[in-house]
Structure formats: C-alpha cells, structure tokens
Design a protein around this motif. Structure first.
Motif, short mmCIF file in Angstrom:
data_model
loop_
_atom_site.label_atom_id
_atom_site.label_comp_id
_atom_site.label_asym_id
_atom_site.label_seq_id
_atom_site.Cartn_x
_atom_site.Cartn_y
_atom_site.Cartn_z
N SER A 1 0.84 -1.21 0.00
CA SER A 1 0.00 0.00 0.00
C SER A 1 0.87 1.25 0.00
O SER A 1 0.58 2.22 -0.71
N ALA A 2 1.93 1.23 0.80
CA ALA A 2 2.84 2.38 0.83
C ALA A 2 3.49 2.58 -0.52
O ALA A 2 3.66 3.73 -0.99
N LEU A 3 3.85 1.49 -1.18
CA LEU A 3 4.47 1.60 -2.50
C LEU A 3 3.50 2.20 -3.51
O LEU A 3 3.88 3.08 -4.31
N ALA A 4 2.24 1.76 -3.48
CA ALA A 4 1.24 2.31 -4.40
C ALA A 4 1.02 3.80 -4.15
O ALA A 4 0.91 4.59 -5.10
N LEU A 5 0.98 4.20 -2.89
CA LEU A 5 0.76 5.61 -2.56
C LEU A 5 1.94 6.47 -3.01
O LEU A 5 1.76 7.55 -3.59
N LEU A 6 3.16 6.01 -2.76
CA LEU A 6 4.35 6.77 -3.16
C LEU A 6 4.42 6.90 -4.68
O LEU A 6 4.76 7.97 -5.21
N LEU A 7 4.10 5.82 -5.37
CA LEU A 7 4.12 5.87 -6.83
C LEU A 7 3.07 6.84 -7.35
O LEU A 7 3.33 7.62 -8.29
N PHE A 8 1.89 6.83 -6.75
CA PHE A 8 0.82 7.74 -7.16
C PHE A 8 1.24 9.20 -6.95
O PHE A 8 1.08 10.04 -7.84
N LEU A 9 1.79 9.50 -5.78
CA LEU A 9 2.19 10.88 -5.48
C LEU A 9 3.31 11.35 -6.40
O LEU A 9 3.37 12.54 -6.77
N ALA A 10 4.21 10.44 -6.79
CA ALA A 10 5.31 10.83 -7.67
C ALA A 10 4.84 11.13 -9.08
O ALA A 10 5.44 11.96 -9.78
N LEU A 11 3.75 10.49 -9.51
CA LEU A 11 3.28 10.67 -10.89
C LEU A 11 2.20 11.74 -11.03
O LEU A 11 1.90 12.16 -12.14
N VAL A 12 1.62 12.18 -9.91
CA VAL A 12 0.54 13.17 -9.97
C VAL A 12 0.98 14.46 -10.66
O VAL A 12 0.27 14.98 -11.53
N PRO A 13 2.14 15.07 -10.30
CA PRO A 13 2.50 16.35 -10.94
C PRO A 13 2.57 16.29 -12.45
O PRO A 13 2.26 17.27 -13.13
N SER A 14 2.97 15.16 -13.00
CA SER A 14 3.10 15.07 -14.46
C SER A 14 1.76 15.01 -15.17
O SER A 14 1.68 15.26 -16.38
N LEU A 15 0.68 14.69 -14.43
CA LEU A 15 -0.64 14.58 -15.05
C LEU A 15 -1.50 15.81 -14.83
O LEU A 15 -2.57 15.92 -15.42
#
Length: 727
Positions: free
Chosen positions: A27-41
């Motif tokens: 779950s932590a990995l999914a959240l970190l990945l989501f937060l890292a990709l949000v700015p690009s979208l």
C-alpha cells in the motif's frame, strides 16, 4: 562499531511477520508511486479568455469530444432529411370496404322493407301474419343513416341514399362493381393530400361512363367521390429510420490529442475557448478524471508486482525484509526519475535522458535476483512514460518508456556479480551503449527533423545516463548490504578473500583446519551447483564453518602435528564438550564480526544433532551407562540446502582423510554410508533437499574426491651409479 542490520533489530523481529506487514508495504508503494506521478498529469492552466490573444501555441493534451457541437451537427442532419412518403394500400382497401358496406346496408334495408310490407314471408309464418304498415321514404332514410358510419352518413346526400334504396338488385350490383372498380383504379396511383380533388374528378369521369339511369349515375358519382382519399402519406417509421441514419452518419466533433487549437498571437474565438475548456486548459475547468485513472494504473502495477512475487520462486515471496528492501529500491528509482523530470521545464533538448533508469534493476539484480530486475524494468518503463510527458502531446511519452525499459533490462542482462571496478565499468558501458542506441532509434523511428547536433546530443545524454546508473548502484550497494544484511554475490566474493581477518586467523592459528575448510569448500561448491543451489554461498560458508576451532585448535586432530593428542588425558565427556562447542563458538565469533546470517547459520548447523560416536562408545566402555543426548550436538539441524551439503562435505572430508590407502571403491562406500547415516538420523528433516538431490550430491562429491585422492605413480628411489673403473 558498525550498525546492526534491520534483520537483527528487535523491533523489526516483532513486526516483520505480522499478517498486515506485506499489505502495508504494498500500500505504501502504491501511494508513493501515485504521489510521484501526480504532478506530471496535472495540466498547466492558461490564463486566457474568449477574444484574448493566445500567449503561446496551444495544443490539446487529450482527445475529448465536444458533445454540444456533436449534438448540434446531428440535429442539423436530422432537420435536413425530408419526410418519407409512401403509398399505403390499406387505405384503398378500407375505402372500397366502406363503399361495399353501404350497398350491403341498402340491400338489408330493402329486405326489411319488403318483409314489413308482406312481400316476403318465412316458411313458419302465414302471409297475413307478416304484414304491416309500409315504411315511408323518410323512415327508410332515417334507418339507413342510423346504421351508416358517422362519416359516411354525413357525406352522402339524401338523394344518393334514396336512389340506392329505390334501385333494383341488378342496378345495385352494377353500381357497386362500377364504383369499387373506379375507386380501385384511381387509388392504385399516388394520391397526395393536394391531389385528392383531382382524383375525385378522375373517378367521377370513370363512373359516368357506365350505362345506368341518370339518378343512379349521380348516386354512384357521389359515392365514388366520397370513396377517394389520400393514400400517399408520410411514413413515420421510414422517416424516423432515415433521420436516425443521417444522425449516425455525423462524425463526433472531437478535439484530438496534439491538435493545434490556437497559434501564438492568434485571437481566441469562442469556439477555440470552448475547445480549450474541454481539454482542461482553462482555469475554470477542474477534472479529477486523470487522477482516477492514475490511481487505477498505480494500483494495478503494484497488484501485478505482488502477484508476480507470489507466483515466482523468489526470496521476496516469504521474506518481508527483502520485500522492504525492494520497496526502498523501487521508491529510490522513482525518486531519481522525479528529480530528473524537473529538468524538463529548462527546455534543454534530451537532458531528461540523463535519468539513471538502470539503478533499480541493477540493485535488485545484485541484492536479490535478476528475474526481479527484469520484471521491474516493465514497471519503471510505464512510470517513466507517465512522468516524462511534458514534451509530448500525449499523456504518456513512449520514447522515454522504451528508453527506460531497455536501459533497465541492459542493467540486468549485462550485470556482473562481482564488485570489481573493471567489471562494473564494463556493465556501465553496456548500459550506456544500449541506451544511446535506443534513443537514436526512437528518434529516427518518429521521423523527427533532428539536426546533426541534436541527435548526438540526445545519444550523449543517454550514454551518460548509463554510467550514472552504474555509479549510483555501486555507491549505494554497501549501504543496502549493511542495512539489510543482504548476502550478495559481491559480498560473498569479498568474504572469500584469504586476507579477511577471520580467514587469516584460521590460517595462522589452525592451519590444519584451514586446509580442511578449503577441501570442504571445493566439495560443497561442486555439489551445490549440481543440484542448482548457491555454490558460492556453500564455498564461503565452508571457509568459515570451523572458525570456532581457533579457540582450542590443539584439540582437533587436523591441527595435531607432531604432538600428543590431549584427548588421551581427558574424560570422554570433557572431550565431547570441547568438540561439541566449536560450531557455536564459531557462530558467536561470526556474529561479532558482523558476517551475514547465512554464513553464521552454516557454521551453527553443519553438524546438526549428530552423535559423537567415538567419545560416546569410549564413554560406554568406561562406565557402561551413558546418556546418548550428552554426546549429540544440540543443533539446529540443517535448514537449507547449502547448510546440509556443507555438513555432508565436512563429514566426508574428515573421514576420507583418515583412511589408509583410499581407493575409489572405498571412498564411494564411505560417502554413501555417511549420507545414509545422516538421512536415517533425521538430519535432513528440516531441509527441503530431496532424495534425488542427495543422489546428485553423492555423485558430485565422489567425482571431486576422485580428483583429490587420485592414485599416484610410485617413483623408484634414485641409486648411485657404480663408479667407473679407474675413478
């Protein structure tokens, strides 16, 4: 004093096996990945309005339909379709049927009048009984009108009805057939609403051609004119189908991804502004749809990762410490990608190819398994495609995705397990070269009009990114090894160096033990490789398995060179205690030296719970009654294949070394006996080694011993030559 690895931390020991720890890490990995990709979208909002000037070229980042415009175009297409007319033969049939009903009703009235007047009787009645007062003309007209349909009763004149009522049966038949035929002929053609009067004139002309008396002719004209109606009407169903087809032919009004909406300096029309609004480029449009899609993608990526680890035979499947390590490696790689993505706004062509894409796959390959690195390269490629999309009109930049995939894959395929500088540079060169080739191929594939400067610049950035990856991986490797107690191949090679302090200690203080350990290492490595186990781990474990003998080297026979055996003066129980202590003394020494857990386990488990038969039987000879457990090693027994093989090799080497005149047959018999004794004694019960693998271990050890204890030629002693005569 070096910090203890996380595996030895008490707090981690308490929580690492908790049933929710794996779920929490994923779950932590999914959240970190989501937060890292949000700015690009998150799309950049433009401060524009209708009638203003476009500050720059504006292109749509997405493909979106303008539903209002599409609906307007469809309505225009529907309105442009004229109604569909068609002849309805049912109308002709209905009109003729109505006319025939008039004639039938006239015949019925005539029949009733004749009965009323006594002109007709039934066979049950007397003629005088059927008589009555005759019907008047007015009564007949009133009766027939009451039975006609309201429409027909209103349209036909009294003269017409009276004429029909006063006509004979022959005249009625002629009138009926003539009018029905005339109406049928006229209405066989199209009769629209504005052509009804013309059609009535035609039917009148046809009826007047009949040879009948004038009054009946007028009645026939009146009836036939009323029989004509419009039969060429709007076909509602066909019209609806035509309009539906026209609407379906209209292409949706779509603002396509990459479409140029407005050029820099161009006046923004209301239509352009609406397109910008639909694409989410204006400040009055906020959509969460991309974030929802990103959430689904990141969740799916982590789910696939977890599923792969569940199905694949990797250490991450059961070991939460390794899973935590993998999560950190994944997070670190994504973070490095994110830092590199910050270069995009600077506008330096190709600078983002400096991304160290192979760091994650290199570290996972060196610290865990190569197959994990191969799988991660797919996920890193997807992440890079989403993250480096600012220079692309699409939500994903496929050039960066392909680049990161091949770069990461090269890091696994050309990884050398040693940490020697030359080997690492070779791996870095492969990564750099493949990265440069991929970038060149992608740009050529897209047909970009690149100059002679830009193409080498892109390739140069990619080439540098390959070397940055290997530099970071090598620099970070010791921290992960120390922090997680990971036993990588490079760490094993480092521990196999004879200059290691512990190996030097064994060599100097117990040279016989050192030689014994080297031979055991050769036997164990070959046997492990024969069954698919880690041969290097077995070799290094064998080097250190008897480190505890350095505390009392003289009590072990391999170190007793030209000296009396001290066990001859000791009680069997005391001797057994000294011998039994050496695996655990060695394990404690290895713990203090911060050696990896696997090496410590081999030292502690290589004797398992075997029996010291020599001292046990010696004690029984002296006292008779002896507890067997006092002469057994306390264990634990071997719990992994490498530990079991080292234990077998240790016993075999010691036994073969003590043989007089060893032959191949004697060696094979001895090896089989030792392995059978251990098997029957339950020394492999806690290990996943199979009988087939034990057979392979037997064959490998016998083959290796054959080369070690091969027969030698007995060279004759050199005798002095007989002195020549005269010497």
């Amino acid at each position: 004093m070096a910090a203890r690895p996380i595996e030895d931390q008490p707090w981690w020991e308490k929580v690492k096996q908790h049933r929710f720890i794996r779920l929490g890490l994923y779950s932590a990995l999914a959240l970190l990945l989501f937060l890292a990709l949000v700015p690009s979208l998150l799309q950049e909002e433009l401060d524009v309005e209708a009638g203003g000037i476009a500050p720059q070229d504006v292109r749509s980042p997405v493909t979106v339909e303008n539903t209002e415009e599409t609906e307007r175009l469809r309505q225009e297409a529907i309105d442009s379709v004229d109604p569909v007319y068609s002849i309805n033969p049912r109308y002709t049939e209905n009109q003729i049927q109505r006319m025939r009903e008039v004639f039938q009703l006239v015949r019925l009235i005539n029949l009733e009048v004749r009965e009323q007047n006594g002109e007709l009787t039934t066979y049950t009645e007397e003629p005088e009984a059927a008589g009555g007062e005759p019907w008047t003309e007015e009564e007949q007209l009133e009766e027939i009108r009451s039975r006609l349909s309201p429409e027909m009763a209103e349209s036909l004149t009294d003269e017409t009805l009276f004429t029909l009522l006063s006509s004979s049966q022959e005249e009625l038949e002629t009138a009926e057939e003539t009018t029905a035929s005339a109406v049928a002929d006229v209405m066989s053609d199209e009769v629209s609403l504005d052509e009804v009067e013309e059609a009535r004139t035609q039917v009148e002309n046809r009826v007047r051609q009949a040879s009948v008396r004038s009054s009946l002719e007028e009645a026939m004209v009146d009836l036939s004119r009323n029989g004509i109606t419009a039969n060429y009407m709007i076909d509602d169903e066909a019209t609806a189908d035509a309009r539906r087809a026209a609407a379906e032919m209209v292409e949706p009004s779509v603002v396509r991804e990459g479409q140029l909406i407005a050029e820099e300096g161009q006046v923004i029309t209301s239509e352009m502004y609406e397109q910008m609004r639909l694409a989410g480029l204006t400040d009055d449009t906020t959509t969460l749809t991309p974030l929802v899609g990103l959430g689904i993608i990141t969740s799916l990526m982590v789910f696939v990762l977890a599923r792969y680890f569940y199905l694949a035979k990797t250490t991450v499947r059961e070991n939460n410490t390794h899973l935590l390590l993998l999560v950190l490696i994944f997070t670190l790689t994504i973070f490095l990608m994110f830092l590199t993505s910050l270069i995009q706004p600077l506008g330096i062509p190709g600078a983002t190819y400096l991304v160290p894409a192979a760091v994650g796959t290199l570290l996972s390959g060196m610290l865990l398994q190569a197959r994990i690195g191969v799988f991660l390269s797919f996920l890193f490629a997807i992440s890079a495609g989403l993250m480096f999309n600012q220079e692309s009109t699409s939500v994903m930049d496929y050039t960066h995705a392909v680049y990161v995939f091949f770069s990461g894959l090269a890091g696994v395929l050309f990884l050398n397990p040693t940490n020697r500088l030359a080997h690492m540079l070779q791996t870095g060169t492969w990564i750099a070269g493949i990265s440069a080739v991929v970038i060149t191929a992608m740009n050529v594939l897209k047909g970009m009009p690149l100059t002679a400067v830009e193409l080498p610049m892109y390739a140069g950035f990619a080439f540098a990114g390959g070397y940055i990856s290997i530099i970071l991986a090598v620099g970070l490797l010791p921290f992960f090894e120390a922090g997680f107690g990971i036993l990588s191949r490079s760490r094993l090679i480092e521990l196999s160096n004879p200059n290691h302090p512990l190996l030097r200690k064994i060599l100097l203080e117990a040279p016989g033990t050192y030689h014994h350990s080297v031979v055991v290492a050769n036997l164990a490595e070959a046997a492990c490789e024969a069954i698919g186990a880690d041969g290097l781990l077995a070799r290094v474990g064998a080097y250190y398995h008897d480190a505890g003998k350095t505390l009392r080297p003289q009590y072990f026979i391999e170190n007793q060179v030209r000296m009396e055996n001290p066990h001859d003066r000791l009680a069997p129980r005391t001797s057994a205690e000294i011998i039994i202590a050496h695996p655990y003394d060695g394990a404690e020494m290895l713990r203090k030296a911060r050696l990896p857990k696997e090496i410590i386990d081999i030292a502690e488990q290589h004797h398992g719970t075997t029996l010291l038969k020599y001292f046990y039987f010696k004690a029984k000879e002296h006292s008779g009654s002896v507890e067997e457990m006092e002469y057994r090693y306390p264990g634990p027994r071997a719990r992994f294949k490498e530990s079991a093989v080292v234990g077998i090799a240790d016993s075999v080497e010691a036994a073969v070394r003590s043989m007089e005149s060893p032959t191949q047959e004697k060696i094979e018999s001895l090896v089989r006996k030792i392995m059978n004794d251990r098997l029957e004694d339950g020394q492999f019960d806690e290990c996943d080694i199979t009988l087939k693998e034990l057979s392979q271990v037997y064959g490998s050890i016998c083959e290796t011993l054959k080369g070690t204890f091969h027969s030698r030629i007995d060279y004759p002693e050199e005798k002095p030559l007989k002195p020549a005569e005269g010497e």
